[in-house]
Design a protein around this motif. Sequence first.
Motif, PDB file in Angstrom:
ATOM      1  N   ASP A 126      -1.805  14.325  -4.029  1.00 59.12           N
ATOM      2  CA  ASP A 126      -0.440  15.159  -4.197  1.00 59.12           C
ATOM      3  C   ASP A 126      -0.055  15.816  -3.058  1.00 59.12           C
ATOM      4  O   ASP A 126      -0.966  16.928  -2.467  1.00 59.12           O
ATOM      5  CB  ASP A 126      -0.606  15.861  -5.471  1.00 59.12           C
ATOM      6  CG  ASP A 126       0.681  16.591  -5.663  1.00 59.12           C
ATOM      7  OD1 ASP A 126       1.309  15.931  -6.522  1.00 59.12           O
ATOM      8  OD2 ASP A 126       0.908  17.641  -5.058  1.00 59.12           O
ATOM      9  N   GLU A 127       0.556  15.413  -2.217  1.00 60.89           N
ATOM     10  CA  GLU A 127       1.124  15.904  -0.964  1.00 60.89           C
ATOM     11  C   GLU A 127       1.745  17.484  -0.993  1.00 60.89           C
ATOM     12  O   GLU A 127       1.152  18.332  -0.055  1.00 60.89           O
ATOM     13  CB  GLU A 127       2.452  15.084  -0.240  1.00 60.89           C
ATOM     14  CG  GLU A 127       2.885  15.646   1.034  1.00 60.89           C
ATOM     15  CD  GLU A 127       2.040  15.307   2.037  1.00 60.89           C
ATOM     16  OE1 GLU A 127       2.046  15.842   3.237  1.00 60.89           O
ATOM     17  OE2 GLU A 127       0.825  14.699   1.866  1.00 60.89           O
ATOM     18  N   LYS A 171       0.826  -1.155   0.111  1.00 55.03           N
ATOM     19  CA  LYS A 171      -0.040  -0.152   0.078  1.00 55.03           C
ATOM     20  C   LYS A 171       0.928   1.228  -0.024  1.00 55.03           C
ATOM     21  O   LYS A 171       1.710   1.492   0.910  1.00 55.03           O
ATOM     22  CB  LYS A 171      -0.792   0.040   1.257  1.00 55.03           C
ATOM     23  CG  LYS A 171      -1.448   1.461   1.514  1.00 55.03           C
ATOM     24  CD  LYS A 171      -2.876   1.601   0.433  1.00 55.03           C
ATOM     25  CE  LYS A 171      -3.375   2.878   0.891  1.00 55.03           C
ATOM     26  NZ  LYS A 171      -4.363   2.604   1.958  1.00 55.03           N
ATOM     27  N   ILE A 172       0.667   2.113  -0.860  1.00 55.52           N
ATOM     28  CA  ILE A 172       1.305   3.324  -0.994  1.00 55.52           C
ATOM     29  C   ILE A 172       0.524   4.447  -0.604  1.00 55.52           C
ATOM     30  O   ILE A 172      -0.768   4.791  -1.124  1.00 55.52           O
ATOM     31  CB  ILE A 172       1.892   3.498  -2.518  1.00 55.52           C
ATOM     32  CG1 ILE A 172       2.956   2.339  -2.861  1.00 55.52           C
ATOM     33  CG2 ILE A 172       2.517   4.912  -2.752  1.00 55.52           C
ATOM     34  CD1 ILE A 172       3.025   2.468  -4.422  1.00 55.52           C
ATOM     35  N   PHE A 173       0.800   5.350   0.107  1.00 54.99           N
ATOM     36  CA  PHE A 173       0.151   6.753   0.623  1.00 54.99           C
ATOM     37  C   PHE A 173       0.971   7.652  -0.223  1.00 54.99           C
ATOM     38  O   PHE A 173       2.077   8.124   0.043  1.00 54.99           O
ATOM     39  CB  PHE A 173       0.025   6.894   1.851  1.00 54.99           C
ATOM     40  CG  PHE A 173      -0.950   5.932   2.775  1.00 54.99           C
ATOM     41  CD1 PHE A 173      -2.244   6.546   2.979  1.00 54.99           C
ATOM     42  CD2 PHE A 173      -0.641   4.954   3.253  1.00 54.99           C
ATOM     43  CE1 PHE A 173      -2.963   5.744   3.551  1.00 54.99           C
ATOM     44  CE2 PHE A 173      -1.344   4.067   3.898  1.00 54.99           C
ATOM     45  CZ  PHE A 173      -2.813   4.610   4.004  1.00 54.99           C
ATOM     46  N   MET A 174       0.477   8.405  -1.210  1.00 56.51           N
ATOM     47  CA  MET A 174       1.126   9.323  -1.991  1.00 56.51           C
ATOM     48  C   MET A 174       0.784  10.808  -1.076  1.00 56.51           C
ATOM     49  O   MET A 174       1.584  12.052  -1.382  1.00 56.51           O
ATOM     50  CB  MET A 174       0.556   9.596  -3.281  1.00 56.51           C
ATOM     51  CG  MET A 174       1.073   8.631  -4.158  1.00 56.51           C
ATOM     52  SD  MET A 174       0.694   8.465  -6.036  1.00 56.51           S
ATOM     53  CE  MET A 174       1.381   9.927  -6.490  1.00 56.51           C
ATOM     54  N   GLY A 175      -0.164  10.879  -0.477  1.00 61.37           N
ATOM     55  CA  GLY A 175      -0.753  12.085   0.434  1.00 61.37           C
ATOM     56  C   GLY A 175      -0.952  11.805   1.736  1.00 61.37           C
ATOM     57  O   GLY A 175      -1.341  10.463   2.125  1.00 61.37           O
ATOM     58  N   SER A 176      -0.558  12.769   2.772  1.00 59.70           N
ATOM     59  CA  SER A 176      -0.944  12.356   4.069  1.00 59.70           C
ATOM     60  C   SER A 176      -2.251  12.092   4.339  1.00 59.70           C
ATOM     61  O   SER A 176      -3.285  12.779   3.863  1.00 59.70           O
ATOM     62  CB  SER A 176      -0.532  13.820   4.917  1.00 59.70           C
ATOM     63  OG  SER A 176       0.792  13.863   4.823  1.00 59.70           O
ATOM     64  N   SER A 177      -2.612  11.119   5.125  1.00 64.02           N
ATOM     65  CA  SER A 177      -3.912  10.639   5.672  1.00 64.02           C
ATOM     66  C   SER A 177      -3.784  10.329   7.081  1.00 64.02           C
ATOM     67  O   SER A 177      -2.845  10.745   7.920  1.00 64.02           O
ATOM     68  CB  SER A 177      -4.601   9.736   4.556  1.00 64.02           C
ATOM     69  OG  SER A 177      -5.848   9.380   5.253  1.00 64.02           O
ATOM     70  N   LEU A 213       4.135   7.571   4.246  1.00 59.61           N
ATOM     71  CA  LEU A 213       3.854   8.549   3.266  1.00 59.61           C
ATOM     72  C   LEU A 213       4.962   8.499   2.327  1.00 59.61           C
ATOM     73  O   LEU A 213       6.392   8.235   2.493  1.00 59.61           O
ATOM     74  CB  LEU A 213       4.157  10.087   3.837  1.00 59.61           C
ATOM     75  CG  LEU A 213       3.851  11.057   2.852  1.00 59.61           C
ATOM     76  CD1 LEU A 213       2.539  11.126   2.146  1.00 59.61           C
ATOM     77  CD2 LEU A 213       4.234  12.476   3.761  1.00 59.61           C
ATOM     78  N   ILE A 214       4.524   8.400   0.989  1.00 65.14           N
ATOM     79  CA  ILE A 214       5.516   8.527  -0.269  1.00 65.14           C
ATOM     80  C   ILE A 214       5.337   9.492  -1.081  1.00 65.14           C
ATOM     81  O   ILE A 214       4.287   9.397  -1.794  1.00 65.14           O
ATOM     82  CB  ILE A 214       5.521   7.199  -1.123  1.00 65.14           C
ATOM     83  CG1 ILE A 214       5.615   5.799  -0.325  1.00 65.14           C
ATOM     84  CG2 ILE A 214       6.500   7.024  -2.274  1.00 65.14           C
ATOM     85  CD1 ILE A 214       7.027   5.611   0.383  1.00 65.14           C
ATOM     86  N   PRO A 215       5.964  10.573  -0.772  1.00 68.65           N
ATOM     87  CA  PRO A 215       5.422  12.199  -1.085  1.00 68.65           C
ATOM     88  C   PRO A 215       5.995  12.371  -2.365  1.00 68.65           C
ATOM     89  O   PRO A 215       5.168  13.372  -3.078  1.00 68.65           O
ATOM     90  CB  PRO A 215       5.901  13.188  -0.046  1.00 68.65           C
ATOM     91  CG  PRO A 215       7.133  12.391   0.386  1.00 68.65           C
ATOM     92  CD  PRO A 215       7.129  10.893   0.150  1.00 68.65           C
ATOM     93  N   ASP A 216       7.204  11.925  -2.959  1.00 68.52           N
ATOM     94  CA  ASP A 216       7.674  12.731  -4.175  1.00 68.52           C
ATOM     95  C   ASP A 216       8.122  11.515  -5.321  1.00 68.52           C
ATOM     96  O   ASP A 216       7.936  10.172  -5.041  1.00 68.52           O
ATOM     97  CB  ASP A 216       8.936  13.408  -3.874  1.00 68.52           C
ATOM     98  CG  ASP A 216      10.031  12.534  -3.121  1.00 68.52           C
ATOM     99  OD1 ASP A 216      10.295  11.446  -3.863  1.00 68.52           O
ATOM    100  OD2 ASP A 216      10.306  13.221  -2.216  1.00 68.52           O
TER     101      ASP A 216
END
Length: 442
Positions: A184-185, A149-155, A160-163
């Motif tokens: 998009d973070e 599971k990838i979180f591109m934006g904070s939840s 978090l995988i932000p960039d």
Amino acid sequence: MITAFDVVLRGGTLVTNSAIDISDIGISEGRITAIGNLSSVNTNEKIDARGLHVFPGIIDSQVHFREPGDEHKEDMESGSKAAVLGGVTTVFEMPNTTPPTTTVESFTEKLSRADGRYYCDYGFFVGACKENIVNLPMLERLSGCVGVKIFMGSSTGTLLIPDDNMLKDVLSSGRRRAAVHAEDEDRLNERLPIRNSGGGPELHPQWRDVKTSLLATERLIRLARTHRRPVHVLHVTTADEINLLRKSRDVATVECTPQHLTLVAPDCYDQLGTYAQMNPPIRDEKHRQGLWRGILDGTVDVIGSDHAPHTRAEKDMGYPNSPSGMPGVQTLLPIMLDHVNAGRLSLKRLVELTSTGPARIYGAALKGEIKVGYDADLTLVDLGLKHTISKNWLASKCGWSPFLDKTVKGWPVATILRGETIMRDDEIIGDPIGKAVTFQDP
């Protein structure tokens, strides 16, 4: 032909993603061993399914049962009870717990906690983070692991995988389909003044706006193609993303939630306040209709609940301090059956979205179909039964639902897991018998 069975389910209307037929089902040692006219065979148990529709066991492929770390909101027992009462036989649980599920040790601990406590079958995701990228190919192959599971934006949680650099590394580390929360973070951070401007939850879809989701999904599709990594875009909320994903079938599959298909802004924020707050947000009618077009034309592959409970005290803290998320595993099927009865989708399409699709996308062995040799996971539905979603029926520890007091048409009346009836007429039967699902590599 087999002449004796442990269980025979008689006269039900079997619903698959390709056909609807009245037939009997013979079950032995937890598996479907015959389908057809079994009126003359011997059996230890008969289940009268006449007048009922028989679905492959419902799979909810996105739940947050909060254990370990936040058991005051939910735990494995209460969450899986809610699942079974809602006709769900299998859940795939997310990694943003406390601590997060990112290592062999934390994954093994989760499996240990689940043993003997889950009422339904289960699989667990591993969360991607900076520290475990090199280990993801090994982690995704752990027994009982659904995937990454990838979180591109904070939840909710710290994953978090932000960039793009980090996302590229994650997508190039492993082979199985990755599930992605696409917001998009950078844009979320840029727009924080909107969230903090002193208003209520009606600001939530302004802060986490359409562009926030679309930018992330565009980035994801581009990098997934470059690295030839299949991805599953979770809880899609915008018509714009549906239009993009319709052209991205080569690399992406798509999930929507009953909440985003049913609730609509601004009404939901006026009526429910922070109880309608989730990530990504409930949006306006234009986007809800866009999601339904994706349901009808086949762009959407899965309906998952994104069951993410918080207590009433937490939800009552006031925006923006109130946490995002709402329960949904128990209401997924009743809400979608109500949509079927309203003519918004067919029974066969619903089975594809809630049984066959999740099993296919994640490679869940012997799940998602009514077929000889498969697990005898079945959900019995009274399509004409009207029922009100009441507080007394809800099993989640949080004790509420955005659909509380809503009357729906169509109701799960029995849940069968590997041949064992574990729910009948809104009552749990027996002790927890859930097991970890086996997943097949692509």
